[in-house]
Write a protein that holds these residues in place. Structure first.
Motif, PDB file in Angstrom:
ATOM      1  N   UNK A 120     144.239  45.063  97.346  1.00 23.35           N
ATOM      2  CA  UNK A 120     145.594  44.519  97.326  1.00 23.35           C
ATOM      3  C   UNK A 120     146.383  45.016  98.529  1.00 23.35           C
ATOM      4  N   UNK A 121     147.188  44.132  99.080  1.00 21.51           N
ATOM      5  CA  UNK A 121     148.055  44.475 100.206  1.00 21.51           C
ATOM      6  C   UNK A 121     149.490  44.570  99.706  1.00 21.51           C
ATOM      7  N   UNK A 122     150.139  45.688 100.019  1.00 23.02           N
ATOM      8  CA  UNK A 122     151.489  45.957  99.545  1.00 23.02           C
ATOM      9  C   UNK A 122     152.423  46.193 100.726  1.00 23.02           C
ATOM     10  N   UNK A 123     153.695  46.018 100.487  1.00 24.62           N
ATOM     11  CA  UNK A 123     154.690  46.402 101.485  1.00 24.62           C
ATOM     12  C   UNK A 123     154.730  47.924 101.570  1.00 24.62           C
ATOM     13  N   UNK A 124     154.619  48.464 102.766  1.00 25.39           N
ATOM     14  CA  UNK A 124     154.645  49.924 102.927  1.00 25.39           C
ATOM     15  C   UNK A 124     155.959  50.409 103.545  1.00 25.39           C
ATOM     16  N   UNK A 125     156.895  49.482 103.789  1.00 24.64           N
ATOM     17  CA  UNK A 125     158.220  49.826 104.265  1.00 24.64           C
ATOM     18  C   UNK A 125     158.144  50.796 105.449  1.00 24.64           C
ATOM     19  N   UNK A 126     158.830  51.929 105.386  1.00 19.80           N
ATOM     20  CA  UNK A 126     158.906  52.789 106.570  1.00 19.80           C
ATOM     21  C   UNK A 126     157.626  53.553 106.866  1.00 19.80           C
ATOM     22  N   UNK A 127     156.630  53.488 106.009  1.00 16.79           N
ATOM     23  CA  UNK A 127     155.318  54.006 106.405  1.00 16.79           C
ATOM     24  C   UNK A 127     154.787  53.232 107.610  1.00 16.79           C
TER      25      UNK A 127
END
Length: 377
Positions: A54-61
């Motif tokens: 699954x691909x997720x939003x990692x935001x500031x990572x």
């Protein structure tokens, strides 16, 4: 809640801590956890709400990928940390910005956390447009004298320097030097073909007590924090919804628009610090040490809290006692955390689909990291 995946011998305690955290959760967070010991993946776990792919939003990572590109170009001699930004990008020089160096930008010391009128949603998705607007913006504090988190814009500022110095975007350099050679599931610009694997970020769930705590600390949308997170814009978007919009994912906004998995994040840091697939580490020790070295420490003017930054990276040891000095990485708003710890010889990545209270690296990272530290010993 079910735990899926595998751990190497000696890392069973990490699986137990992951399972214990999930048992305490009322709602599945959609969590992924990956650890490398050197170049070997020794932990690969996920909860029922997601899969390993699954691909997720990692935001500031995302900022970790941005900083790694900058570090490689400094290491190559293409960029100079102590040259002024304007020497690469002449339009940047106006309104008291002529002396700002690349080092100060990477250390969140430039004073350019946003623009007076705020960005539109379309502008905020586009690093080149953000950079164009920041070139005409006066700093919000004397550059170099203080620091504050450039949450939405640091990737655009660094990216524009890279474009002016090389003729190629930060995203192009990342794809060629980092993502594609290692087949990493961490994208700065998610192709349409990968969209079926993307799972949108789910909103934060709070108890009445937690919500009361959040409501009890309001601040002006025209404060530095409000401006830095674009809350003063007429069509402001909530941060947790930002990368649920396809244009942000497609363009790979380099401050917080990255899409990936824990495998992708951990693999990137393992490649950077230890090497993967028989290859040498991407970063030489001196480069890694310089970018990990604390450049900004004390009260962050944006968050009005105590923080530490290296160059583009968070200094992770300042937040977690089980992490060694000289570690480098970044956290993300929904709860993600990813970094390399060269002294202890591991790379770590944790992601989650549901936004964690109260934002930033999710609280469960502390227990998970202690379990990793115990396994390594």
């Amino acid at each position: 809640m079910a735990v899926h995946g595998t751990v190497a011998a000696g890392f069973e305690g990490v699986c137990e801590e992951f399972a214990s955290f999930l048992e305490r959760e009322e709602h599945d967070p959609g969590a992924q956890l990956v650890v490398y010991r050197g170049g070997e993946r020794v932990v690969d776990l996920w909860s029922a709400g997601v899969t390993a792919e699954s691909l997720l939003a990692v935001f500031s990572s995302t900022k970790g990928a941005m900083a790694l590109v900058a570090a490689l170009l400094v290491q190559d001699g293409v960029l100079d940390l102590d040259r002024t930004v304007a020497s690469y990008w002449p339009e940047f020089a106006g309104r008291g910005k002529d002396g700002i160096t690349l080092r100060e930008v990477l250390a969140h010391r430039a004073g350019l956390v946003g623009i007076d009128r705020g960005f539109t949603r379309e502008e905020l998705a586009d690093d080149r447009r953000i950079a164009e607007l920041l070139a005409d913006q006066r700093p919000f504090w004397q550059p170099g004298q203080f620091f504050g988190y450039h949450g939405y814009v640091i990737g655009a500022l660094v990216g524009e320097v890279i474009v002016r110095a090389t003729g190629r975007t930060l995203q192009e350099w990342y794809e060629e030097r980092i993502r594609a050679p290692y087949g990493l599931d961490l994208w700065l610009g998610l192709p349409e073909s990968e969209e079926p694997r993307f799972l949108s970020t789910l909103p934060m769930l709070t108890t009445p007590e937690q919500q009361a705590e959040l409501d009890a600390a309001p601040y002006s949308r025209f404060s530095l924090g409000g401006i830095a997170f674009n809350e003063h814009a007429p069509d402001a978007v909530e941060l947790e919804e930002f990368v649920n919009a396809r244009p942000v994912r497609a363009k790979g906004q380099a401050s917080c628009g990255g899409i990936g998995s824990a495998r992708g994040l951990a693999g990137m840091y393992a490649a950077a610090a230890f090497g993967l697939d028989g290859r040498a580490p991407l970063l030489e020790p001196n480069t890694a040490a310089e970018f990990a070295r604390i450049h900004s420490a004390g009260t962050d003017l944006v968050s009005d809290s105590v923080k530490q930054f290296g160059l583009g990276f968070n200094t992770i040891a300042g937040s977690f006692a089980s992490v060694a000095a000289g570690s480098f990485g970044h956290s993300g708003a929904a709860g993600s955390l990813a970094f390399a710890d060269p002294r202890q010889g591991f790379a770590y990545a944790y992601t989650r689909r549901r936004y964690a209270y109260p934002g930033g690296a999710a609280p469960e990272n502390a227990g998970l990291l202690w379990s990793v530290a115990r396994a390594l010993r």
